[in-house]
Each structure stands twice: as structure tokens, then as C-alpha cells.
Design a protein around this motif. Structure first.
Motif, PDB file in Angstrom:
ATOM      1  N   THR A 249       0.949  -1.287  -0.026  1.00 55.47           N
ATOM      2  CA  THR A 249       0.053  -0.101   0.083  1.00 55.47           C
ATOM      3  C   THR A 249       0.888   1.147   0.051  1.00 55.47           C
ATOM      4  O   THR A 249       1.905   1.322   0.690  1.00 55.47           O
ATOM      5  N   GLY A 250       0.591   1.996  -0.829  1.00 53.45           N
ATOM      6  CA  GLY A 250       1.616   3.233  -1.069  1.00 53.45           C
ATOM      7  C   GLY A 250       1.069   4.318   0.270  1.00 53.45           C
ATOM      8  O   GLY A 250       0.144   4.335   0.908  1.00 53.45           O
ATOM      9  N   LEU A 251       2.114   5.208   0.391  1.00 49.54           N
ATOM     10  CA  LEU A 251       2.036   6.114   1.500  1.00 49.54           C
ATOM     11  C   LEU A 251       0.951   7.232   1.017  1.00 49.54           C
ATOM     12  O   LEU A 251       0.338   7.739   1.821  1.00 49.54           O
ATOM     13  N   LEU A 252       0.910   7.427  -0.400  1.00 49.76           N
ATOM     14  CA  LEU A 252      -0.119   8.257  -0.812  1.00 49.76           C
ATOM     15  C   LEU A 252      -1.662   7.990  -0.519  1.00 49.76           C
ATOM     16  O   LEU A 252      -2.384   8.688   0.072  1.00 49.76           O
ATOM     17  N   PHE A 253      -1.737   6.505  -0.781  1.00 46.97           N
ATOM     18  CA  PHE A 253      -3.007   5.898  -0.444  1.00 46.97           C
ATOM     19  C   PHE A 253      -3.364   6.159   1.109  1.00 46.97           C
ATOM     20  O   PHE A 253      -4.605   6.482   1.460  1.00 46.97           O
ATOM     21  N   GLY A 254      -2.258   5.684   1.900  1.00 41.89           N
ATOM     22  CA  GLY A 254      -2.580   5.718   3.403  1.00 41.89           C
ATOM     23  C   GLY A 254      -2.576   6.967   3.757  1.00 41.89           C
ATOM     24  O   GLY A 254      -3.312   7.177   4.765  1.00 41.89           O
ATOM     25  N   GLY A 255      -1.976   8.070   3.346  1.00 36.92           N
ATOM     26  CA  GLY A 255      -2.345   9.349   3.822  1.00 36.92           C
ATOM     27  C   GLY A 255      -3.472   9.985   3.457  1.00 36.92           C
ATOM     28  O   GLY A 255      -3.998  10.771   4.380  1.00 36.92           O
ATOM     29  N   GLY A 256      -4.080   9.772   2.337  1.00 41.10           N
ATOM     30  CA  GLY A 256      -5.369  10.076   1.775  1.00 41.10           C
ATOM     31  C   GLY A 256      -6.464   9.566   2.658  1.00 41.10           C
ATOM     32  O   GLY A 256      -7.537  10.100   3.169  1.00 41.10           O
ATOM     33  N   MET A 257      -6.278   8.135   3.102  1.00 36.60           N
ATOM     34  CA  MET A 257      -7.360   7.739   3.671  1.00 36.60           C
ATOM     35  C   MET A 257      -7.357   8.030   5.145  1.00 36.60           C
ATOM     36  O   MET A 257      -8.336   8.508   5.927  1.00 36.60           O
TER      37      MET A 257
END
Length: 290
Positions: free
Chosen positions: A25-33
């Protein structure tokens, strides 16, 4: 609407899942969530925001809280990896000369070598240059031990931690860098005591070390009892014999002697007691951030 529909332990499962699947899971996806979940919680927690309670709203609320904990796990892993990548090895910078070093003892490590005791230390000054660098220190002494939270002065030379001699052997060098961001070691036999560290973290480490000393010096407890008390309460397994550790591994209950859900639960209830004067909403937010 309650912030926590389910128990804290239920949501901690999603935190563990986030850590487990962080690599895929990418950091961008995790940060957006994480941002979306925090935004939703902030809006629904406002007293002026009235949301009609229904089964669908309850499901969405619980789902987004679960996403919050999942994304926290993802972001923690990625941020830790980013910090580790920023700190590159600087073995080539080690020179073969003795320097004046001022350091603070942070933690005592178990050692299989009876001639040395091992410590994780924080070097605060090298010659006249102030810095903040963790170093593995080997202290040679027959009777005296360095105290956690104390400041010492010595003269020594930095050395690189040796890589494994066998190709498939345990990489102690990589382990120390990944877990403690340590890339250098010192061998010391003489130190000068300078005083106590004033940093609050070192004071907490000193209190923990004194508590461990009280348990070790307690004459009413057997060696086995002392080893289990230190492992369960402080996470210190240095007194547990290797054959007992092997028995725990064989039975599949080694996690009992590690920092586990029991310790996390104790910390959670302590924080809940400390912030008991706050409302449930703000208490949850502060405990989560802590």
C-alpha cells in the motif's frame, strides 16, 4: 454519536493489518485515507453537526474509524522506512583516532560476553562539536555498571559494526541500524561520571532501570521469578536462560515474554485514567495521538 462503536482492541486489529500490508500500500493512499477519516471524525464530532442515526450511518462510521487505524499503520511503516533511508551508512567517515566523547546511557542490552556489558548510548558531544548520534557501547568492567540516564565522558574511537562472516548468518550490523539507527560502536574501559541527564526521556529510562535493579536485588524472589517479572513487566528478557526461551518458542508462547497486547492495554488504561477529566471525544483523540 459515539466515536468508538466497538472496543479499542477491535480497532487495533486494523492497525496491525495496516502495518502488515504497508509494503503493498502506498504512502499516498494511506495518507489520503488518514486525512479523509480524520476529516469525517472531526465533522461528526462537532456539536453543531447533527447526523441522523441509522444502520447505514453506523456502518459508515465504524468503517471509516477502521480505515483511520489501518492508515495509521501504513503511514507509520512508510515514514519509518523514509527516515531509515535518509540516514545512510557513513563507515568511510570513521578514522583511526581517539576522540573525546560525552554520552548518555539509554539502555542496557543483554550480552553473551562476560568481559563486556553492552549499552545503547546517545553521543551528545564529540571533541567540541555537539551532536546527537546513537552508538553501541561495549563497557569492560568486572564490577561496575553504567547507569541508565547518566552522562559520562571518555576517550575512544568509533568503529564500524562488523558484517556477518557467514553469508546466511545473522546480520547484526543491519539489525542495529534498522531497529536503533546505530551504525557505530565503541569499546570503553574507563569513563568519567559527569552527572544526570536533564532530558525527560532519560529520567524515565533511569526510573525504569532503578525499578529493574530493585527486582534483581530482591532476595525473596528466585532467579526464575525475577526473570519472568522483568520480562512481563519491563520487557527485559536478559535473565531468562536460553533453554527456557527455547521451550517457550517450541510451545509457541514466546509472545508472552514480549511487548504485547497486555502492555498496550495497560498503557491505554493508564492514559484513559490520566485524561479522565476530559470528555470521551477528546480523551479518544488524545490517546490516539499519544
Amino acid at each position: 454519536m459515539k466515536v468508538l462503536k466497538f472496543s479499542f482492541l477491535f480497532y487495533s486489529i486494523f492497525l496491525c493489518l495496516g502495518i502488515l500490508f504497508a509494503e503493498s500500500t502506498g504512502l499516498l493512499f494511506g495518507g489520503g485515507m488518514l486525512f479523509a477519516s480524520l476529516l469525517y471524525i472531526s465533522l461528526t464530532s462537532l456539536s453543531s453537526c447533527k447526523i441522523r442515526s441509522s444502520s447505514l450511518v453506523t456502518f459508515v462510521h465504524g468503517f471509516l474509524i477502521s480505515c483511520l487505524f489501518f492508515s495509521l499503520g501504513v503511514c507509520c511503516v512508510h515514514l519509518r522506512s523514509y527516515v531509515s533511508q535518509e540516514k545512510e551508512f557513513s563507515v568511510s567517515s570513521f578514522d583511526d583516532r581517539y576522540v573525546a566523547i560525552t554520552f548518555v546511557v539509554e539502555q542496557r542490552l543483554p550480552s553473551s560476553n562476560s568481559n563486556y556489558t553492552r549499552y545503547i548510548t546517545s553521543v551528545v558531544k564529540q571533541d567540541s562539536v555537539e551532536l546527537q548520534k546513537k552508538v553501541l557501547l561495549y563497557f569492560q568492567s568486572e564490577s561496575n555498571y553504567l547507569q541508565v540516564g547518566q552522562v559520562y565522558y571518555t576517550k575512544a574511537k568509533f568503529q564500524a559494526i562488523s558484517p556477518p562472516k557467514n553469508k546466511n548468518g545473522f546480520d547484526f550490523k543491519r539489525y542495529m541500524f534498522v531497529t536503533h539507527q546505530i551504525e557505530a560502536q565503541l569499546y570503553v574501559s574507563d569513563v568519567v561520571y559527569l552527572g544526570k541527564s536533564l532530558h525527560w526521556r532519560d529520567k524515565i529510562r533511569s526510573i525504569r532501570d532503578r525499578a529493574i535493579g530493585l527486582v534483581v536485588q530482591n532476595q525473596s524472589l528466585s532467579i526464575d521469578s525475577k526473570s519472568f517479572v522483568l520480562a512481563l513487566v519491563f520487557g527485559d528478557r536478559s535473565l531468562i536462560e536460553s533453554d527456557i526461551k527455547e521451550q517457550f518458542k517450541t510451545l509457541g508462547i514466546m509472545h508472552i515474554l514480549a511487548i504485547s497486547g497486555l502492555h498496550i492495554g495497560i498503557i491505554y488504561f493508564l492514559l484513559a485514567a490520566i485524561f479522565s477529566f476530559l470528555s470521551k471525544k477528546w480523551r479518544f483523540i488524545l490517546i490516539t495521538l499519544t
